[in-house]
Design an enzyme around this catalytic site. Structure first.
Site, PDB file in Angstrom:
ATOM      1  N   LYS A   1       0.830  -1.204   0.000  1.00 33.70           N
ATOM      2  CA  LYS A   1       0.000   0.000   0.000  1.00 33.70           C
ATOM      3  C   LYS A   1       0.870   1.263   0.000  1.00 33.70           C
ATOM      4  CE  LYS A   1      -4.063  -2.105   0.125  1.00 33.70           C
ATOM      5  NZ  LYS A   1      -3.926  -3.548   0.294  1.00 33.70           N
TER       6      LYS A   1
HETATM    7  C1  LIG Z   1      -5.342  -4.374   0.709  1.00 33.68           C
HETATM    8  C2  LIG Z   1      -6.816  -4.266   0.645  1.00 33.68           C
HETATM    9  C3  LIG Z   1      -7.635  -4.720   1.675  1.00 33.68           C
HETATM   10  C4  LIG Z   1      -7.129  -5.513   2.831  1.00 33.68           C
HETATM   11  O1  LIG Z   1      -6.168  -4.946   3.588  1.00 33.68           O
HETATM   12  P1  LIG Z   1      -5.117  -5.889   4.378  1.00 33.68           P
HETATM   13  O2  LIG Z   1      -4.428  -4.919   5.262  1.00 33.68           O
HETATM   14  O3  LIG Z   1      -4.221  -6.484   3.350  1.00 33.68           O
HETATM   15  O4  LIG Z   1      -5.899  -6.894   5.129  1.00 33.68           O
HETATM   16  C5  LIG Z   1      -8.991  -4.501   1.589  1.00 33.68           C
HETATM   17  N1  LIG Z   1      -9.532  -3.891   0.515  1.00 33.68           N
HETATM   18  C6  LIG Z   1      -8.790  -3.461  -0.510  1.00 33.68           C
HETATM   19  C7  LIG Z   1      -9.458  -2.774  -1.654  1.00 33.68           C
HETATM   20  C8  LIG Z   1      -7.410  -3.666  -0.496  1.00 33.68           C
HETATM   21  O5  LIG Z   1      -6.676  -3.268  -1.541  1.00 33.68           O
END
Ligand SMILES: *Cc1c(COP(=O)(O)O)cnc(C)c1O
Length: 376
Positions: A193
């Protein structure tokens, strides 16, 4: 011999002070899912988002969505409307709760939840079964969804919205931070992210009581007592104080990260939009995307694959856009309201390397590989 290094889609990018905060956790022995870094990180996010928002730091974005559903009382027998064009983590927690996901297709301006299809689905489910319990809308790739339209529908039918802002920290909608536009918002700090704690997430709410309840549930739901007393089922979802230290360091550089990701997008757009086989998704007026990932929409599956394979050949990672949930084997029994938009995006679209740590040389190398393919 000069060897080329692999270029990743979106890799972690440390700012410099992360280790200082992590060392503080060690020096003070706060090696636990609580401590000064957790409080500090929550405050950093709170200040960054602006407004009077409360933040609960958690172990993942998925955990945050799960707790949001829990806080809204979603349970077995309930239906939850979820954007189909997304990562599976948006939808999986619906199933954890024993509820049923119903998938809604995207519109073509932002690639996010279509307000028209959302309303059609709500009317149809009320007529055929009962009112859905919640809506999960996603700011995919950092592009804000049409929050005004979605919120109007939410109010009209009195169905709360969970705002999946996992990919959109740093994005704004008419100057309001993504993550703060709905009843409950969530963030992710997974390794790919815009900022990362290696793994982590957060729940955002304007209601302090709800924040406290989220923290309570995320720390095994221990009632006030000298012994361990439980009157509800809890989870082990709180963020570690060690990882929150990484987050504090990352929050010092969030503005630079947004700038760098947006600059990647501008670079690709400036050099590729002359090809009529390539399209980009533009920001509607008032929408500001962090451009977490730069995506292109090509004219066909074959063009998309030619570009992807040419990049792979040069050790450059790219990836087709998210495969919609209504097309996933695991959700093949689920109801969906679709019009082909996300299916087309999945077939023809590609995510390009978008890390904030890409060098000018990296970008040139990526561009050359793409242009060679397009000129063939
Ligand atoms: C990464 C992501 C998640 C989940 O987040 P994590 O921290 O990996 O559990 C949920 N929704 C979207 C759209 C994502 O890209």
């Amino acid at each position: 011999m000069l060897t080329k290094t692999k270029i990743y889609l979106s890799s972690p990018h440390m700012g410099g002070s992360e280790q200082k905060f992590v060392n503080q956790a060690f020096d003070t022995n706060w090696i636990a899912p609580l401590g000064p870094n957790v409080d500090g990180f929550e405050n950093d996010i709170k200040n960054y988002l602006g407004g009077n928002n409360e933040v609960a730091a958690l172990s993942s974005g998925t955990a945050a969505i799960h707790l949001a559903l829990q806080l809204l009382g979603v349970s077995k027998g309930d239906e939850v409307l979820c954007q189909s064009f997304t990562f599976s983590a948006s939808a999986n927690p619906i199933v954890y709760q024993g509820a049923t996901p119903i998938f809604i297709d995207s519109e073509s301006d932002t690639w996010n939840m279509s307000p028209d299809l959302l309303e059609i689905a709500i009317k149809d489910r009320i007529e055929k079964f009962k009112k859905p319990k919640a809506i999960i809308a996603v700011h995919l790739y950092g592009m804000p969804y049409k929050a005004k339209e979605i919120n109007e529908i939410s109010e009209k039918y009195d169905i709360p919205v969970i705002e999946d802002s996992a990919e959109a920290l740093g994005s704004t909608y008419f100057n309001r931070a993504c993550g703060t536009l709905a009843d409950l918002g969530i963030l992710s700090f997974n390794g790919n992210k815009i900022i990362t704690t290696s793994g982590g997430g957060a729940l955002i709410t304007k209601n302090l009581e709800l924040k406290n309840k989220a923290v309570f549930l995320s720390t095994q739901a221990r009632d006030q007592a000298p012994h361990y007393e439980h009157s509800s089922i809890g989870f082990n979802y709180r963020m570690s104080n060690v990882l929150a230290g990484i987050g504090r360091g990352q929050m010092e550089v969030i503005d630079d990260r947004v700038k760098a990701r947006r600059a990647n997008y501008e670079y690709y757009k400036a050099n590729l939009s002359k090809f009529d086989t390539i399209e980009f998704v533009e920001e509607p007026q008032g929408f500001f995307s962090n451009r977490w990932i730069t995506c292109i929409k090509t004219n066909s599956f074959n063009t998309r694959e030619a570009i992807r394979l040419a990049l792979l050949e040069d050790d450059i990672e790219s990836r087709p856009l998210w495969k919609p949930m209504h097309m996933q084997p695991v959700f093949k029994e689920s109801l969906s309201y679709t019009d082909g938009t996300s299916e087309r995006l999945f077939n023809n679209g590609l995510c390009l390397p978008s890390g904030s740590n890409l060098t000018e040389n990296d970008l040139e190398r990526i561009l050359n590989a793409i242009i060679k393919t397009l000129n063939k």
